[in-house]
Design a protein around this motif. Structure first.
Motif, PDB file in Angstrom:
ATOM      1  N   ALA A 151       5.145   3.891   2.094  1.00 19.58           N
ATOM      2  CA  ALA A 151       4.633   2.536   1.872  1.00 19.58           C
ATOM      3  C   ALA A 151       4.972   1.691   3.097  1.00 19.58           C
ATOM      4  O   ALA A 151       6.036   1.072   3.146  1.00 19.58           O
ATOM      5  CB  ALA A 151       5.218   1.924   0.603  1.00 19.58           C
ATOM      6  N   LEU A 192       0.833  -1.190   0.000  1.00 16.13           N
ATOM      7  CA  LEU A 192       0.000   0.000   0.000  1.00 16.13           C
ATOM      8  C   LEU A 192       0.874   1.247   0.000  1.00 16.13           C
ATOM      9  O   LEU A 192       1.865   1.324   0.726  1.00 16.13           O
ATOM     10  CB  LEU A 192      -0.883   0.018   1.248  1.00 16.13           C
ATOM     11  CG  LEU A 192      -2.202  -0.757   1.194  1.00 16.13           C
ATOM     12  CD1 LEU A 192      -2.771  -0.892   2.594  1.00 16.13           C
ATOM     13  CD2 LEU A 192      -3.189  -0.056   0.289  1.00 16.13           C
ATOM     14  N   SER A 251      -1.901   0.960  -4.782  1.00 18.07           N
ATOM     15  CA  SER A 251      -0.857  -0.063  -4.739  1.00 18.07           C
ATOM     16  C   SER A 251      -0.564  -0.520  -6.159  1.00 18.07           C
ATOM     17  O   SER A 251      -1.455  -0.526  -7.022  1.00 18.07           O
ATOM     18  CB  SER A 251      -1.256  -1.259  -3.861  1.00 18.07           C
ATOM     19  OG  SER A 251      -2.408  -1.909  -4.362  1.00 18.07           O
TER      20      SER A 251
END
Length: 266
Positions: A189, A145, A208
């Motif tokens: 991230a 993500l 993502s």
């Protein structure tokens, strides 16, 4: 479980909070033992990647998996959610596993979850959030993500309805807006082992990339919403946008290990 004042301040500033190792390996083993079965099911709630047989998402799994039913009511997830949303009267707006399968896991475009919840479900206000548990390791290679810190403070942004890029329609944000947001806030991230937990605001901009590695990146999401903020439009399937607004009642903290003990005794 309650967050510290420092953690609350970080969430309010950045729009997310990362809690590595919140669940133990033994607890994760209880959950992960059921994941392959769930992702292999042939049922409407299990969505495949576009043009492949690879799983993309398995929705509503708390209704056909006892380990995930227990996770959906776990106090380590419910407590921080209630704290940040300002109410202990919460229900599950969504509950799903996003698979990001090895080699075949496709992108999730830049978006805000609340934009979809508002446009598709008529959720009145951004008084909902995601609490995500890493079922598998998320690393720099397997499509972690990505967040734009602080982007939740911009409110709900203009979005277009993308129904063609992947197998799942999404309200997405254009490249020019993302460029401006990244120039202001950068990109992070969060990465970590199974059992790590990510909490993030419904308006936090995130995405993502695809997964080209041999390591699947499984994450289970609780989308918690305040009962007084329940959705008012019911066009999506009930297994995507839940219609049971009954407040969640948390289980005991050892509910996953209790299931393991019960299974071992049978």
């Amino acid at each position: 479980m309650q967050l510290t004042p420092t953690q609350v301040a970080q969430f309010e500033t950045d729009g997310y909070l990362f809690l590595p190792g919140l669940f133990t390996p033994a607890e994760m083993a209880v959950l992960n033992a059921d994941v392959p079965r769930l992702l292999a099911l042939d049922r409407p709630e299990v969505i495949k990647e576009k043009g492949t047989n690879a799983p993309r998402s398995a929705f509503y799994v708390q209704t056909y998996s006892e380990p995930f039913r227990r996770l959906s009511r776990h106090p380590r997830l419910h407590g921080p959610g209630a704290q940040m949303l300002g109410s202990d009267q919460l229900y599950l707006h969504q509950f799903k596993i996003n698979a990001k399968a090895a080699f075949d896991g496709a992108v999730w475009q830049w978006h805000q979850d609340y934009a979809t919840w508002a446009a598709d479900d008529d959720m009145p206000a951004p008084l909902a959030m995601n609490v995500a548990v890493f079922l598998a390791e998320a690393n720099e290679f397997n499509g972690p993500l990505m967040f734009i810190p602080g982007s939740h403070r911009r409110g709900k942004l203009a979005a277009g309805h993308d129904t063609t890029t992947t197998s799942y329609p999404l309200w997405t944000i254009d490249n020019q807006t993302i460029t401006r947001l990244v120039e202001a806030g950068g990109i992070v991230a969060p990465k970590g082992p199974p059992g790590s937990v990510l909490m993030f605001h419904g308006n936090l901009v995130h995405a993502s990339g695809s997964n080209l590695t041999p390591w699947s990146r499984w994450i289970v999401y609780l989308s918690l919403n305040r009962c007084d903020n329940a959705i008012r439009r019911f066009t999506r399937a009930s297994w995507i946008a839940h219609r049971d607004f009954t407040p969640l009642v948390p289980l005991a903290d050892d509910c996953l290990l209790a299931l393991a003990r019960q299974s071992a005794a049978e």
